[in-house]
Design a protein around this motif. Structure first.
Motif, mmCIF file in Angstrom:
data_model
loop_
_atom_site.group_PDB
_atom_site.id
_atom_site.type_symbol
_atom_site.label_atom_id
_atom_site.label_comp_id
_atom_site.label_asym_id
_atom_site.label_seq_id
_atom_site.Cartn_x
_atom_site.Cartn_y
_atom_site.Cartn_z
ATOM 1 N N GLY A 173 16.047 -5.916 -5.382
ATOM 2 C CA GLY A 173 15.580 -6.933 -6.315
ATOM 3 C C GLY A 173 15.180 -8.222 -5.638
ATOM 4 N N ILE A 174 15.846 -8.557 -4.543
ATOM 5 C CA ILE A 174 15.458 -9.753 -3.778
ATOM 6 C C ILE A 174 14.042 -9.589 -3.248
ATOM 7 C CG2 ILE A 174 15.930 -11.058 -1.676
ATOM 8 C CD1 ILE A 174 18.918 -10.483 -2.156
ATOM 9 N N GLY A 175 13.751 -8.407 -2.701
ATOM 10 C CA GLY A 175 12.383 -8.149 -2.248
ATOM 11 C C GLY A 175 11.402 -8.134 -3.399
ATOM 12 N N TYR A 176 11.804 -7.540 -4.514
ATOM 13 C CA TYR A 176 10.929 -7.441 -5.679
ATOM 14 C C TYR A 176 10.528 -8.821 -6.202
ATOM 15 C CZ TYR A 176 9.597 -6.482 -10.550
ATOM 16 O OH TYR A 176 8.953 -6.443 -11.753
ATOM 17 N N SER A 177 11.467 -9.769 -6.180
ATOM 18 C CA SER A 177 11.159 -11.104 -6.699
ATOM 19 C C SER A 177 10.049 -11.760 -5.880
ATOM 20 C CB SER A 177 12.414 -11.979 -6.711
ATOM 21 O OG SER A 177 12.918 -12.187 -5.399
ATOM 22 N N GLY A 178 10.080 -11.591 -4.563
ATOM 23 C CA GLY A 178 9.005 -12.128 -3.741
ATOM 24 C C GLY A 178 7.706 -11.372 -3.919
ATOM 25 N N MET A 179 7.807 -10.060 -4.125
ATOM 26 C CA MET A 179 6.606 -9.239 -4.345
ATOM 27 C C MET A 179 5.918 -9.575 -5.658
ATOM 28 S SD MET A 179 8.332 -5.689 -2.981
ATOM 29 C CE MET A 179 7.298 -4.641 -3.994
ATOM 30 N N VAL B 85 -3.273 -4.117 -2.317
ATOM 31 C CA VAL B 85 -1.840 -4.297 -2.089
ATOM 32 C C VAL B 85 -1.094 -4.375 -3.416
ATOM 33 C CG1 VAL B 85 -0.076 -5.805 -1.088
ATOM 34 C CG2 VAL B 85 -2.257 -5.506 0.092
ATOM 35 N N PHE B 86 -1.633 -5.184 -4.311
ATOM 36 C CA PHE B 86 -0.975 -5.421 -5.593
ATOM 37 C C PHE B 86 -0.898 -4.156 -6.435
ATOM 38 C CE2 PHE B 86 -1.141 -7.254 -10.002
ATOM 39 C CZ PHE B 86 0.113 -7.831 -9.970
ATOM 40 N N VAL B 87 -1.970 -3.376 -6.448
ATOM 41 C CA VAL B 87 -1.992 -2.144 -7.241
ATOM 42 C C VAL B 87 -0.981 -1.135 -6.701
ATOM 43 C CG1 VAL B 87 -3.385 -0.145 -7.891
ATOM 44 C CG2 VAL B 87 -4.356 -2.440 -8.057
ATOM 45 N N VAL B 88 -0.956 -0.957 -5.381
ATOM 46 C CA VAL B 88 -0.029 0.013 -4.790
ATOM 47 C C VAL B 88 1.416 -0.418 -5.033
ATOM 48 C CG1 VAL B 88 0.726 1.092 -2.638
ATOM 49 C CG2 VAL B 88 -1.710 0.765 -3.081
ATOM 50 N N GLN B 89 1.680 -1.714 -4.932
ATOM 51 C CA GLN B 89 3.043 -2.182 -5.163
ATOM 52 C C GLN B 89 3.408 -2.120 -6.649
ATOM 53 O OE1 GLN B 89 4.139 -5.801 -3.179
ATOM 54 N NE2 GLN B 89 3.771 -4.934 -1.168
ATOM 55 N N ALA B 90 2.429 -2.327 -7.524
ATOM 56 C CA ALA B 90 2.698 -2.128 -8.954
ATOM 57 C C ALA B 90 3.048 -0.669 -9.224
ATOM 58 C CB ALA B 90 1.488 -2.549 -9.779
ATOM 59 N N LEU B 91 2.371 0.241 -8.523
ATOM 60 C CA LEU B 91 2.689 1.664 -8.633
ATOM 61 C C LEU B 91 4.121 1.926 -8.184
ATOM 62 C CD1 LEU B 91 1.996 4.669 -8.997
ATOM 63 C CD2 LEU B 91 0.912 4.606 -6.734
ATOM 64 N N ALA B 92 4.538 1.305 -7.075
ATOM 65 C CA ALA B 92 5.892 1.501 -6.566
ATOM 66 C C ALA B 92 6.939 0.971 -7.544
ATOM 67 C CB ALA B 92 6.039 0.810 -5.216
ATOM 68 N N SER B 93 6.735 -0.246 -8.020
ATOM 69 C CA SER B 93 7.741 -0.841 -8.903
ATOM 70 C C SER B 93 7.784 -0.142 -10.259
ATOM 71 C CB SER B 93 7.465 -2.340 -9.085
ATOM 72 O OG SER B 93 6.201 -2.572 -9.656
ATOM 73 N N SER B 94 6.637 0.312 -10.767
ATOM 74 C CA SER B 94 6.652 1.018 -12.050
ATOM 75 C C SER B 94 7.256 2.410 -11.914
ATOM 76 C CB SER B 94 5.236 1.100 -12.634
ATOM 77 O OG SER B 94 4.367 1.845 -11.799
ATOM 78 N N GLY C 255 5.208 -14.663 3.717
ATOM 79 C CA GLY C 255 6.275 -14.511 2.736
ATOM 80 C C GLY C 255 6.168 -13.193 1.998
ATOM 81 N N TYR C 256 4.946 -12.808 1.656
ATOM 82 C CA TYR C 256 4.702 -11.538 0.959
ATOM 83 C C TYR C 256 5.112 -10.361 1.840
ATOM 84 C CZ TYR C 256 2.071 -8.624 -2.407
ATOM 85 O OH TYR C 256 1.694 -7.715 -3.364
ATOM 86 N N LEU C 257 4.785 -10.431 3.123
ATOM 87 C CA LEU C 257 5.183 -9.379 4.067
ATOM 88 C C LEU C 257 6.702 -9.260 4.136
ATOM 89 C CD1 LEU C 257 2.685 -9.924 7.018
ATOM 90 C CD2 LEU C 257 2.983 -7.790 5.760
ATOM 91 N N LEU C 258 7.380 -10.400 4.221
ATOM 92 C CA LEU C 258 8.832 -10.382 4.339
ATOM 93 C C LEU C 258 9.477 -9.781 3.091
ATOM 94 C CD1 LEU C 258 11.385 -11.116 5.886
ATOM 95 C CD2 LEU C 258 11.246 -13.419 4.895
ATOM 96 N N ALA C 259 8.997 -10.179 1.920
ATOM 97 C CA ALA C 259 9.541 -9.629 0.682
ATOM 98 C C ALA C 259 9.349 -8.120 0.619
ATOM 99 C CB ALA C 259 8.875 -10.306 -0.516
#
Length: 443
Positions: free
Chosen positions: A333-339, A240-249, A299-303
């Motif tokens: 950015g609100i979602g990103y902060s929780g992610m 999960v973390f790697v894929v989301q790091a890919l998205a944010s980067s 919380g992670y799902l919601l973000a």
């Protein structure tokens, strides 16, 4: 001199001192992803596909190096603590190499300029591994208290959010103020100084921390990796973390291009970045309280869902009012902060449960694999975005610092990488997140 680790609360000096390391991790984790790709394509004139490869390769090297660094620091017996000396060992060369990254001498050709960037970024990535991995492994050895570790991490998250916004907003502003390659050089030196402040602050700030000597875990490196890879909770959370790091980067790499070609305002890059990252300064405590009420996984799902809902709307940024674009960016950015918060809080729970179950200290190896995954995701983002630009026939600078005009296909590629692609990636990350089950809460 090391002192015994207890459940006694840490002093504010130690908490703040440890948190200052996030000045280094936040700056280096943000600025190259934001600035290096446009520097290569729009200042040095490097083709988009090659520029993406240059940004990716040094980070790919860190994927291999990080677990090795974690194992090295696990076996350290330095009297200052097993991790703390690495803050200087990695941090000081990192600050110097970063200042040199954008300050290459006139070499007379695009190929040689690109080679300079590749070599210096590789040195930066190597030095960063020796800072980041031991730094992230320190909390488990500073205190035995689960709640004190949470307080310690809250300092880190707060300083990290501030640093990301400061470095990410000021880097393009400094570049634009000085202009062209001179602007990049000044920016590189200033960020290098910021990196140095984080290194020295964290090293001095943790000198009174009750850091114990790490107990070496049994088995070879390969055996440790095999055991950790068999940890289902860690494996799912890492995906999960790697894929989301890919998205944010990917989103991060797109900001400068979106400001120039979608909003047609180069100065908008700073405002967009502040909108993306600023909510973390205000809402991280609120996400933390929500996580205590709902659970970290929910919380992670919601973000993640907030991010998925907001980012596709940015595809129409070029035809929307500026205030609407910034509002949508702030919602993302609100979602990103929780992610950012929840996986950072969830991974130590998994490592701590492993230590209870096995009796071995594998925090360095856990952290090494985790940071390797983060590095991989952050490296692939600019590379993926560069590939999207190449498919869209994006035109790099015609000559030194002369920006080319773009075809419609390139403008569409810029917008897709800025909006729909990051949303799709986070949506895919929900598949392993829905399968994740939190470990039993520690006492």
């Amino acid at each position: 001199m090391n002192t015994p680790v207890t459940d006694i609360p840490l002093s504010p000096r130690v908490r703040a001192g440890y948190g200052l390391g996030s000045v280094t991790t936040g700056s280096f984790g943000t600025v190259p992803g934001l600035m290096l790709l446009p520097y290569l394509t729009d200042t040095l004139g490097v083709a988009a596909a090659l520029a993406g490869l240059i940004v990716f390769l040094p980070k790919a090297w860190d994927v291999v190096l990080n677990p090795i660094v974690g194992r090295i620091s696990d076996r350290s017996t330095d009297p200052r603590g097993p991790r703390r000396p690495f803050l200087l060992l990695g941090g000081l060369p990192l600050a110097l190499c970063f200042a040199l990254l954008f300050a290459g001498p006139p070499l007379g050709s695009t190929a040689l300029d690109a080679l300079w960037v590749l070599v210096m970024f590789l040195l930066c990535a190597t030095a960063y591994a020796f800072f980041q991995v031991p730094y992230m492994a320190m909390p488990a050895e500073i205190t035995d208290s689960y709640h004190e570790r949470t307080r310690l991490m809250s300092w880190r998250v707060g300083i990290l959010a501030f640093t990301i916004m400061l470095a990410g907003a000021s880097a393009p502003a400094v570049r634009d103020a000085f202009g062209g390659q001179s602007g990049y050089r000044v920016m590189g030196v200033l960020i290098g100084v910021l990196l140095l402040l984080g290194v020295i602050g964290s090293y001095r700030g943790t000198r009174t921390a009750p850091i114990r000597t790490a107990s070496e875990s049994a088995g070879t490196m390969r055996e440790q990796l095999r055991l950790i890879s068999s940890d289902r909770a860690f494996r799912l959370l890492l995906i999960v973390f790697v894929v989301q790091a890919l998205a944010s980067s990917t989103m991060l790499a797109s900001v400068d291009y979106a400001a120039r070609w979608v909003l047609e305002d180069e100065g908008a890059a700073t405002a967009l970045f502040v909108c993306f990252v600023g909510p973390a300064l205000l809402l991280t405590p609120a996400w933390g309280r929500l996580g205590q009420r709902l659970g970290k996984r929910r919380g992670y799902l919601l973000a993640s869902l907030v991010w998925i809902a907001a980012t596709p709307l940015l595809f129409w940024a070029g035809s929307s009012a500026t205030w609407w674009v910034y509002t949508v960016a702030a919602l993302a950015g609100i979602g990103y902060s929780g992610m950012q918060l929840f996986p950072m809080a969830m991974m130590p729970d998994i490592a701590a449960q492993d230590a209870r179950r096995s009796g071995d200290n594998r925090s360095g190896v856990y952290t090494g694999i985790w940071t390797a995954g983060e590095t991989l995701g952050m490296a692939l983002g600019p590379g993926l975005y560069a590939l999207v630009l190449a498919v869209g026939h994006y035109r790099s600078a015609d000559s030194f610092e002369t920006i080319a005009q773009q075809p419609d296909s390139a403008l569409t590629a810029v917008a897709l990488g800025f909006s729909l692609l990051p949303s799709l990636l986070v949506a895919l990350s929900l598949i392993p997140l829905l399968r994740y089950r939190e470990p039993q809460q520690l006492p």
